[in-house]
Design a protein around this motif. Sequence first.
Motif, PDB file in Angstrom:
ATOM      1  N   THR A  42       0.855  -1.194   0.000  1.00  0.00           N
ATOM      2  CA  THR A  42       0.000   0.000   0.000  1.00  0.00           C
ATOM      3  C   THR A  42       0.884   1.236   0.000  1.00  0.00           C
ATOM      4  O   THR A  42       1.705   1.414   0.910  1.00  0.00           O
ATOM      5  N   LEU A  43       0.724   2.072  -1.006  1.00  0.00           N
ATOM      6  CA  LEU A  43       1.544   3.280  -1.089  1.00  0.00           C
ATOM      7  C   LEU A  43       0.841   4.406  -0.340  1.00  0.00           C
ATOM      8  O   LEU A  43       0.091   5.197  -0.902  1.00  0.00           O
ATOM      9  N   SER A  44       1.099   4.455   0.953  1.00  0.00           N
ATOM     10  CA  SER A  44       0.480   5.458   1.823  1.00  0.00           C
ATOM     11  C   SER A  44       1.558   6.345   2.428  1.00  0.00           C
ATOM     12  O   SER A  44       2.754   6.015   2.406  1.00  0.00           O
ATOM     13  N   ILE A  45       1.133   7.448   2.989  1.00  0.00           N
ATOM     14  CA  ILE A  45       2.065   8.365   3.652  1.00  0.00           C
ATOM     15  C   ILE A  45       2.722   7.666   4.834  1.00  0.00           C
ATOM     16  O   ILE A  45       3.942   7.743   5.026  1.00  0.00           O
ATOM     17  N   ASP A  46       1.950   6.955   5.636  1.00  0.00           N
ATOM     18  CA  ASP A  46       2.499   6.245   6.792  1.00  0.00           C
ATOM     19  C   ASP A  46       3.528   5.203   6.362  1.00  0.00           C
ATOM     20  O   ASP A  46       4.561   5.027   7.026  1.00  0.00           O
ATOM     21  N   ALA A  47       3.259   4.510   5.258  1.00  0.00           N
ATOM     22  CA  ALA A  47       4.179   3.471   4.789  1.00  0.00           C
ATOM     23  C   ALA A  47       5.514   4.066   4.378  1.00  0.00           C
ATOM     24  O   ALA A  47       6.576   3.502   4.667  1.00  0.00           O
ATOM     25  N   ILE A  48       5.482   5.222   3.707  1.00  0.00           N
ATOM     26  CA  ILE A  48       6.727   5.874   3.290  1.00  0.00           C
ATOM     27  C   ILE A  48       7.471   6.443   4.485  1.00  0.00           C
ATOM     28  O   ILE A  48       8.701   6.352   4.575  1.00  0.00           O
ATOM     29  N   VAL A  49       6.751   7.010   5.432  1.00  0.00           N
ATOM     30  CA  VAL A  49       7.390   7.542   6.640  1.00  0.00           C
ATOM     31  C   VAL A  49       8.097   6.429   7.399  1.00  0.00           C
ATOM     32  O   VAL A  49       9.210   6.608   7.914  1.00  0.00           O
ATOM     33  N   SER A  50       7.485   5.260   7.463  1.00  0.00           N
ATOM     34  CA  SER A  50       8.050   4.135   8.210  1.00  0.00           C
ATOM     35  C   SER A  50       9.196   3.445   7.473  1.00  0.00           C
ATOM     36  O   SER A  50      10.040   2.798   8.100  1.00  0.00           O
ATOM     37  N   ALA A  51       9.225   3.564   6.159  1.00  0.00           N
ATOM     38  CA  ALA A  51      10.243   2.863   5.362  1.00  0.00           C
ATOM     39  C   ALA A  51      11.600   3.556   5.459  1.00  0.00           C
ATOM     40  O   ALA A  51      11.686   4.778   5.626  1.00  0.00           O
ATOM     41  N   GLU A  52      12.646   2.780   5.340  1.00  0.00           N
ATOM     42  CA  GLU A  52      13.990   3.337   5.261  1.00  0.00           C
ATOM     43  C   GLU A  52      14.177   4.014   3.905  1.00  0.00           C
ATOM     44  O   GLU A  52      13.614   3.553   2.891  1.00  0.00           O
ATOM     45  N   GLU A  53      14.959   5.069   3.887  1.00  0.00           N
ATOM     46  CA  GLU A  53      15.195   5.753   2.607  1.00  0.00           C
ATOM     47  C   GLU A  53      15.881   4.819   1.623  1.00  0.00           C
ATOM     48  O   GLU A  53      15.650   4.902   0.414  1.00  0.00           O
ATOM     49  N   SER A  54      16.693   3.908   2.123  1.00  0.00           N
ATOM     50  CA  SER A  54      17.366   2.947   1.249  1.00  0.00           C
ATOM     51  C   SER A  54      16.357   2.034   0.560  1.00  0.00           C
ATOM     52  O   SER A  54      16.565   1.600  -0.582  1.00  0.00           O
ATOM     53  N   THR A  55      15.262   1.723   1.241  1.00  0.00           N
ATOM     54  CA  THR A  55      14.209   0.892   0.648  1.00  0.00           C
ATOM     55  C   THR A  55      13.536   1.626  -0.503  1.00  0.00           C
ATOM     56  O   THR A  55      13.278   1.050  -1.566  1.00  0.00           O
ATOM     57  N   VAL A  56      13.254   2.912  -0.276  1.00  0.00           N
ATOM     58  CA  VAL A  56      12.656   3.739  -1.322  1.00  0.00           C
ATOM     59  C   VAL A  56      13.613   3.856  -2.504  1.00  0.00           C
ATOM     60  O   VAL A  56      13.217   3.697  -3.672  1.00  0.00           O
ATOM     61  N   SER A  57      14.876   4.108  -2.212  1.00  0.00           N
ATOM     62  CA  SER A  57      15.886   4.260  -3.268  1.00  0.00           C
ATOM     63  C   SER A  57      15.997   3.015  -4.138  1.00  0.00           C
ATOM     64  O   SER A  57      16.048   3.103  -5.373  1.00  0.00           O
TER      65      SER A  57
END
Length: 249
Positions: free
Chosen positions: A60-75
């Motif tokens: 689920t691409l939510s604000i909470d999910a991105i806040v909780s994820a490591e930046e390396s995961t997003v990268s």
Amino acid sequence: MRSHFTAPADTMGCEQSKHKENDPKNSRFTTLVYLMLSSQTKDEITDAAVTKLKAAVGGTLSIDAIVSAEESTVSAAINKVGFWRRKAGYIKQTAQRLLHDFDSDVPKTVKELCSLPGVGPKMAILALHVAWDINTGIGVDSHVHRITNLLGWHNKPTKSAEETRLSLQSWLPAEFHREINGLLVGFGQVICLPTKPHCDTCKLSARGLCPNARMAFKATDSEGTVHLSPESSPKLNIEIDEGALHSPV
């Protein structure tokens, strides 16, 4: 002419990104993330990156999910898009801002959207069009900027996307502000390519409506190229409301 072909923007653009999530807030956030990733990146790559990012943060691409994820995961999920390292940081920072300053939702004004990291006027306007169904201004990307100048739609050639936006908004009726982006982006992806445009299949060229069509024909007759006559291009007269160029969106 656009109604006769399907471009990548029609199936993978920001208009379709909102359908990747059912929850309204998540849908709006997905649209914003798509726009942030799309800069200097083809729709096919952006679409794949959004899908991969969604899976990487739990489905689920939510604000909470991105806040909780490591930046390396997003990268790692978006590393095929242009400037992915910078965009990963922007997405993380934007999610934090939305969580704390905007009640975990995408804001509804150009000014507020432009206050977010990595978001400019084009992204803000398109986000309002798609996420909130608010028609406020014209989203100008490289296709819109390039093609409107090729067609002579400005009183004088514009040098930046923002100058193009203000020029178009000064004379194009507001009811067309939302649709002009998708119309020209798809046209630029399939027909009026930045290099080697297909002027031989373009109805604007055939009808003498493109002042720059002749410049695109570099091939020889043996390759089946259609050459336009020098007198085929008409002159277009467009009046610009100078006052509108200095008005806010």
